[in-house]
Design a protein around this motif. Sequence first.
Motif, PDB file in Angstrom:
ATOM      1  N   ALA A 146       1.024  -1.180  -0.043  1.00  0.00           N
ATOM      2  CA  ALA A 146      -0.134   0.225  -0.429  1.00  0.00           C
ATOM      3  C   ALA A 146       0.736   1.631  -0.081  1.00  0.00           C
ATOM      4  O   ALA A 146       1.741   1.325   0.667  1.00  0.00           O
ATOM      5  N   LEU A 147       0.525   2.132  -0.321  1.00  0.00           N
ATOM      6  CA  LEU A 147       0.866   3.651  -0.323  1.00  0.00           C
ATOM      7  C   LEU A 147       1.340   3.888   0.508  1.00  0.00           C
ATOM      8  O   LEU A 147       2.747   5.307   0.659  1.00  0.00           O
ATOM      9  N   GLU A 148       0.913   3.947   1.612  1.00  0.00           N
ATOM     10  CA  GLU A 148       0.881   4.709   3.028  1.00  0.00           C
ATOM     11  C   GLU A 148       1.553   3.448   4.212  1.00  0.00           C
ATOM     12  O   GLU A 148       1.989   3.849   4.523  1.00  0.00           O
ATOM     13  N   GLU A 149       2.272   2.495   3.182  1.00  0.00           N
ATOM     14  CA  GLU A 149       3.093   1.703   3.908  1.00  0.00           C
ATOM     15  C   GLU A 149       4.528   2.342   4.351  1.00  0.00           C
ATOM     16  O   GLU A 149       5.490   2.700   3.486  1.00  0.00           O
ATOM     17  N   LYS A 150       4.868   2.170   5.533  1.00  0.00           N
ATOM     18  CA  LYS A 150       6.439   2.889   5.974  1.00  0.00           C
ATOM     19  C   LYS A 150       7.274   1.636   5.977  1.00  0.00           C
ATOM     20  O   LYS A 150       8.424   2.153   5.743  1.00  0.00           O
ATOM     21  N   VAL A 151       7.055   0.561   6.018  1.00  0.00           N
ATOM     22  CA  VAL A 151       7.654  -0.475   5.761  1.00  0.00           C
ATOM     23  C   VAL A 151       7.817  -1.203   4.729  1.00  0.00           C
ATOM     24  O   VAL A 151       6.759  -2.078   4.411  1.00  0.00           O
ATOM     25  N   LEU A 152       8.646  -1.322   3.285  1.00  0.00           N
ATOM     26  CA  LEU A 152       8.879  -2.535   2.551  1.00  0.00           C
ATOM     27  C   LEU A 152       8.425  -3.611   2.756  1.00  0.00           C
ATOM     28  O   LEU A 152       9.298  -4.149   3.374  1.00  0.00           O
ATOM     29  N   PRO A 153       7.828  -4.257   1.143  1.00  0.00           N
ATOM     30  CA  PRO A 153       8.694  -5.549   1.758  1.00  0.00           C
ATOM     31  C   PRO A 153       9.604  -5.986   1.364  1.00  0.00           C
ATOM     32  O   PRO A 153      10.325  -5.170   0.250  1.00  0.00           O
TER      33      PRO A 153
END
Length: 350
Positions: A273-280
């Motif tokens: 999601a665009l608002e995610e702070k921790v990237l997969p």
Amino acid sequence: MCNVIFVILISILLTGVHGRTIPAHQQIVTTIEDKNGQVYECVDFYKQPTFTHPLFKNMSEVKRPSEYAVQGGKYRDIAFNGNGCPSGTIPLLRVNKNYSSEELKSNGPNICTAVVRTRTDPNIKFFGGEGSPSTYKPVADGPGQWSSARIKLQNGPDSIEVGWMVNPTLFNDKEAHLYVRFTAGQNGCINTQCPGFVHVGSEVPLGLIPDHYSQRGGQSYAWKFFIDQQDDGNWWVSMDDDKYAIGYWPKTLFTGLANAATEVEWGGEVSFALEEKVLPEMGNGRFPLYDTKSSAFMQHVTVVDETLHNVNPTNTEKFKSCQALYGVIDAGYQGDYFGHLILFGGPLLP
């Protein structure tokens, strides 16, 4: 009284072991567990989800698994320790039944790929691809996050792919799972979540978890995959050096891919999601280096050309849809052991 008993019996037959309703076309024969404790429902071959598709109006034309010439022998009990589904059935993994193709698109509006692909040339056609991705378990924790390593063939609006995927929303865990995926115009999904893929192999089930994961700086393990358009015109997915057949997408499912692919690509893909702070994580979670001990990789990369031989792809290019986040290296042909080698992963740490 007889009518009441009949209704009760029908209700029991159509209800699963956890009380959920099983569609008539997916009534289970039995259930089994794999080595990792995953539960599979053994479904009659002709009652798997794909056979609800209108293109299978004449079921008499569909062969049973034992009738396919490409069906290999026993695959060293990779999943079920020799106690697989009964003859005439195929295993369907219990997953999040509510996970749809729309969820695949909408939950993660930010799709990042880091791949090597063949350069588009309308005069060049491909009839398959091969690759062996190293098996890792990248972290994909956020809502709608997933991470995959795959081979993908495409022609216009149609695409098919095979590889491993970490997708907690679909698989209800954080493991890597064997998966296939297709798009045909506006339709498509993972595995058998919608009609499309015909599951043939009973000993290598979709959703399989690797026996071993690669360790950064240590031992590497890989799964070897093939996608080939066979003489029947269908796109077959197979695994291992012996090309054990997992299943196929019918030729009639597609328009662009009805005859050939115009592009083949290998590498990783993530969604968040665009608002995610921790990237997969992609691959092993590290930006790639020219080092198979430190990086996730895809070895033995080939294409099936118009002579119907597996050959080293020479006219390739790197493509990253999120330039600064994830990386890919095209190391080219590295000898017989690695073949054509690709390294990929991320995100890039600050």
